[in-house]
Each structure stands twice: as structure tokens, then as C-alpha cells.
Design a protein around this motif. Structure first.
Motif, mmCIF file in Angstrom:
data_model
loop_
_atom_site.group_PDB
_atom_site.id
_atom_site.type_symbol
_atom_site.label_atom_id
_atom_site.label_comp_id
_atom_site.label_asym_id
_atom_site.label_seq_id
_atom_site.Cartn_x
_atom_site.Cartn_y
_atom_site.Cartn_z
ATOM 1 N N LEU A 81 0.827 -1.204 0.000
ATOM 2 C CA LEU A 81 0.000 0.000 0.000
ATOM 3 C C LEU A 81 0.865 1.260 0.000
ATOM 4 C CD1 LEU A 81 -2.835 1.183 0.048
ATOM 5 C CD2 LEU A 81 -2.794 0.977 2.537
ATOM 6 N N ALA A 82 1.916 1.275 0.799
ATOM 7 C CA ALA A 82 2.806 2.441 0.828
ATOM 8 C C ALA A 82 3.455 2.652 -0.538
ATOM 9 C CB ALA A 82 3.867 2.269 1.910
ATOM 10 N N THR A 83 3.829 1.562 -1.197
ATOM 11 C CA THR A 83 4.409 1.648 -2.537
ATOM 12 C C THR A 83 3.385 2.194 -3.521
ATOM 13 O OG1 THR A 83 5.888 -0.199 -2.060
ATOM 14 C CG2 THR A 83 5.506 0.327 -4.388
ATOM 15 N N LEU A 84 2.166 1.716 -3.424
ATOM 16 C CA LEU A 84 1.094 2.190 -4.292
ATOM 17 C C LEU A 84 0.902 3.696 -4.111
ATOM 18 C CD1 LEU A 84 -1.107 1.278 -6.296
ATOM 19 C CD2 LEU A 84 -2.569 0.836 -4.335
ATOM 20 N N GLU A 85 0.836 4.149 -2.868
ATOM 21 C CA GLU A 85 0.666 5.578 -2.597
ATOM 22 C C GLU A 85 1.848 6.381 -3.124
ATOM 23 O OE1 GLU A 85 0.051 5.656 1.627
ATOM 24 O OE2 GLU A 85 -2.095 5.249 1.428
ATOM 25 N N ARG A 86 3.047 5.874 -2.937
ATOM 26 C CA ARG A 86 4.245 6.592 -3.388
ATOM 27 C C ARG A 86 4.259 6.723 -4.913
ATOM 28 N NH1 ARG A 86 7.644 4.610 -0.117
ATOM 29 N NH2 ARG A 86 7.881 6.477 1.113
ATOM 30 N N LEU A 87 3.926 5.653 -5.623
ATOM 31 C CA LEU A 87 3.923 5.706 -7.085
ATOM 32 C C LEU A 87 2.800 6.601 -7.615
ATOM 33 C CD1 LEU A 87 4.834 2.071 -8.181
ATOM 34 C CD2 LEU A 87 6.169 4.146 -8.552
ATOM 35 N N ILE A 88 1.648 6.545 -6.992
ATOM 36 C CA ILE A 88 0.534 7.406 -7.412
ATOM 37 C C ILE A 88 0.934 8.870 -7.289
ATOM 38 C CG2 ILE A 88 -1.757 8.205 -6.683
ATOM 39 C CD1 ILE A 88 -2.425 5.241 -6.153
ATOM 40 N N ALA A 90 4.110 10.052 -7.174
ATOM 41 C CA ALA A 90 5.237 10.315 -8.070
ATOM 42 C C ALA A 90 4.778 10.480 -9.517
ATOM 43 C CB ALA A 90 6.267 9.187 -7.972
ATOM 44 N N LYS A 91 3.735 9.760 -9.897
ATOM 45 C CA LYS A 91 3.228 9.825 -11.273
ATOM 46 C C LYS A 91 2.237 10.965 -11.471
ATOM 47 C CE LYS A 91 5.315 6.035 -12.649
ATOM 48 N NZ LYS A 91 6.052 5.830 -13.879
ATOM 49 N N GLY A 92 1.935 11.693 -10.401
ATOM 50 C CA GLY A 92 1.042 12.835 -10.520
ATOM 51 C C GLY A 92 -0.435 12.489 -10.597
ATOM 52 N N VAL A 93 -0.805 11.271 -10.222
ATOM 53 C CA VAL A 93 -2.216 10.888 -10.232
ATOM 54 C C VAL A 93 -2.950 11.583 -9.097
ATOM 55 C CG1 VAL A 93 -3.821 8.945 -10.000
ATOM 56 C CG2 VAL A 93 -1.717 8.682 -11.332
ATOM 57 N N ALA A 94 -2.326 11.649 -7.949
ATOM 58 C CA ALA A 94 -2.873 12.348 -6.786
ATOM 59 C C ALA A 94 -1.696 12.797 -5.933
ATOM 60 C CB ALA A 94 -3.788 11.433 -5.978
ATOM 61 N N SER A 95 -1.850 13.935 -5.311
ATOM 62 C CA SER A 95 -0.774 14.431 -4.455
ATOM 63 C C SER A 95 -0.762 13.673 -3.131
ATOM 64 C CB SER A 95 -0.972 15.927 -4.178
ATOM 65 O OG SER A 95 -2.096 16.113 -3.331
ATOM 66 N N VAL A 96 0.355 13.757 -2.447
ATOM 67 C CA VAL A 96 0.460 13.152 -1.124
ATOM 68 C C VAL A 96 -0.596 13.765 -0.197
ATOM 69 C CG1 VAL A 96 1.948 12.906 0.905
ATOM 70 C CG2 VAL A 96 2.897 12.566 -1.380
ATOM 71 N N ASP A 97 -0.822 15.067 -0.315
ATOM 72 C CA ASP A 97 -1.841 15.726 0.514
ATOM 73 C C ASP A 97 -3.229 15.162 0.241
ATOM 74 O OD1 ASP A 97 0.047 17.333 1.739
ATOM 75 O OD2 ASP A 97 -0.316 19.055 0.422
ATOM 76 N N THR A 98 -3.553 14.935 -1.021
ATOM 77 C CA THR A 98 -4.857 14.368 -1.362
ATOM 78 C C THR A 98 -4.989 12.956 -0.821
ATOM 79 O OG1 THR A 98 -5.045 15.725 -3.345
ATOM 80 C CG2 THR A 98 -6.368 13.707 -3.284
ATOM 81 N N LEU A 99 -3.945 12.156 -0.948
ATOM 82 C CA LEU A 99 -3.974 10.796 -0.410
ATOM 83 C C LEU A 99 -4.202 10.815 1.096
ATOM 84 C CD1 LEU A 99 -1.066 9.211 -2.462
ATOM 85 C CD2 LEU A 99 -3.508 8.734 -2.728
ATOM 86 N N HIS A 100 -3.500 11.701 1.801
ATOM 87 C CA HIS A 100 -3.665 11.806 3.259
ATOM 88 C C HIS A 100 -5.066 12.290 3.619
ATOM 89 C CE1 HIS A 100 0.942 12.082 4.065
ATOM 90 N NE2 HIS A 100 0.543 10.891 3.682
ATOM 91 N N ARG A 101 -5.591 13.221 2.837
ATOM 92 C CA ARG A 101 -6.929 13.742 3.098
ATOM 93 C C ARG A 101 -7.973 12.623 3.002
ATOM 94 N NH1 ARG A 101 -10.714 16.849 -0.491
ATOM 95 N NH2 ARG A 101 -12.070 17.962 0.942
ATOM 96 N N TYR A 102 -7.858 11.803 1.971
ATOM 97 C CA TYR A 102 -8.805 10.692 1.817
ATOM 98 C C TYR A 102 -8.598 9.622 2.884
ATOM 99 C CZ TYR A 102 -11.328 12.194 -2.277
ATOM 100 O OH TYR A 102 -12.165 12.866 -3.116
ATOM 101 N N ARG A 103 -7.346 9.330 3.216
ATOM 102 C CA ARG A 103 -7.082 8.348 4.268
ATOM 103 C C ARG A 103 -7.702 8.800 5.589
ATOM 104 N NH1 ARG A 103 -1.406 8.413 5.805
ATOM 105 N NH2 ARG A 103 -2.187 10.158 6.984
ATOM 106 N N ASP A 104 -7.505 10.071 5.917
ATOM 107 C CA ASP A 104 -8.071 10.606 7.152
ATOM 108 C C ASP A 104 -9.599 10.591 7.119
ATOM 109 O OD1 ASP A 104 -5.472 10.979 7.992
ATOM 110 O OD2 ASP A 104 -5.471 13.156 7.632
ATOM 111 N N ALA A 105 -10.175 10.903 5.967
ATOM 112 C CA ALA A 105 -11.637 10.874 5.843
ATOM 113 C C ALA A 105 -12.165 9.455 6.042
ATOM 114 C CB ALA A 105 -12.059 11.419 4.476
ATOM 115 N N TRP A 106 -11.502 8.479 5.451
ATOM 116 C CA TRP A 106 -11.923 7.082 5.648
ATOM 117 C C TRP A 106 -11.798 6.687 7.116
ATOM 118 C CZ3 TRP A 106 -14.855 4.080 2.914
ATOM 119 C CH2 TRP A 106 -14.961 4.261 1.539
ATOM 120 N N ASP A 107 -10.729 7.138 7.774
ATOM 121 C CA ASP A 107 -10.572 6.836 9.204
ATOM 122 C C ASP A 107 -11.730 7.407 10.010
ATOM 123 O OD1 ASP A 107 -8.198 5.466 8.765
ATOM 124 O OD2 ASP A 107 -6.910 7.112 9.444
#
Length: 127
Positions: A81-88, A90-107
Motif C-alpha cells: 500500500l505504501a508503494t502504491l501511494e508513493r507511485l501514485i 510520483a506519477k502525478g495521479v494524486a498528491s500526497v496531501d490528497t492521499l492523506h486527506r482521503y485516508r483521514d476521511a476514511w478513518d
């Protein structure tokens, strides 16, 4: 997107160390299978090659081991999962901030959801 019936086998041959049995990949919890499926879909979409994935996963595992992960197999899909997030990111699909925002929302959504009920995101989960 058309499903490739051999995608899991292709991933298993390209990514060493993946937990599996004679029938294919083995998952301890549903989220592990979902992370696996997301990686298969993003690979099929052309976001990364399996060689690129394997190298990124190996780097993630090395980083975790350097930080004390005993590498007993229980954390394999956390690395996935960490690799998936890092590649997403790095490839510009979603920013780290967006990933964290969604992770926190799911939590937040999971915390208010009774056990056994489906988790539903609501706008207030993103506050």
C-alpha cells in the motif's frame, strides 16, 4: 478497462516475495486484496511496469526494515500500500496531501460506523 485473467499470475511472477499458495495470492484481510487489485488495475492502465513496481516495493521494504520492521510477512501488504501511494504521487495521479486527506476521511468514517455496516464517506469526513 478489460480484465486480464492472467494479471495476478503475471504480478506474482514479476514481484518476488508475494504471499501465495497453489491457487494464487493469499490475503489476510480484505483491504490487502483491494490494494492488490488497485495495483493490478493501475498496471493495466499503464501507470507503471512490474519491474518498476518491484523496484519501488523493494525500496519500501528496505526502508521499513531500516526503521525496525522485522519483515515476518505480516506487514507485506502495508509495504504494498505504501508503494502504491508513493507511485501514485510520483506519477502525478494524486498528491500526497490528497492521499492523506482521503485516508483521514476514511478513518473518520470508519470510527463512526458500527461494526459490520458499510463505511460511507460524507462531506464532513473531509473537514
Amino acid at each position: 478497462m478489460q480484465r486480464n485473467p492472467h494479471a495476478a499470475a503475471e504480478a506474482m511472477s514479476a514481484v518476488p516475495g508475494m504471499p501465495h499458495d497453489a491457487d494464487g495470492p493469499v490475503f489476510r484481510e480484505p483491504w490487502e486484496a483491494q490494494a492488490f487489485a488497485m495495483a493490478l488495475a493501475l498496471h493495466a492502465y499503464g501507470l507503471f511496469t512490474w519491474n518498476e513496481w518491484a523496484a519501488a516495493l523493494a525500496d519500501e521494504i528496505k526502508r521499513a526494515q531500516a526503521n525496525g520492521d522485522p519483515d515476518g510477512g505480516e506487514t507485506y501488504y502495508r509495504h504494498w500500500l505504501a508503494t502504491l501511494e508513493r507511485l501514485i504521487a510520483a506519477k502525478g495521479v494524486a498528491s500526497v496531501d490528497t492521499l492523506h486527506r482521503y485516508r483521514d476521511a476514511w478513518d473518520r468514517a470508519a470510527e463512526r460506523t458500527p461494526h459490520g455496516s458499510p463505511i460511507e464517506l460524507k462531506p464532513e469526513d473531509f473537514d
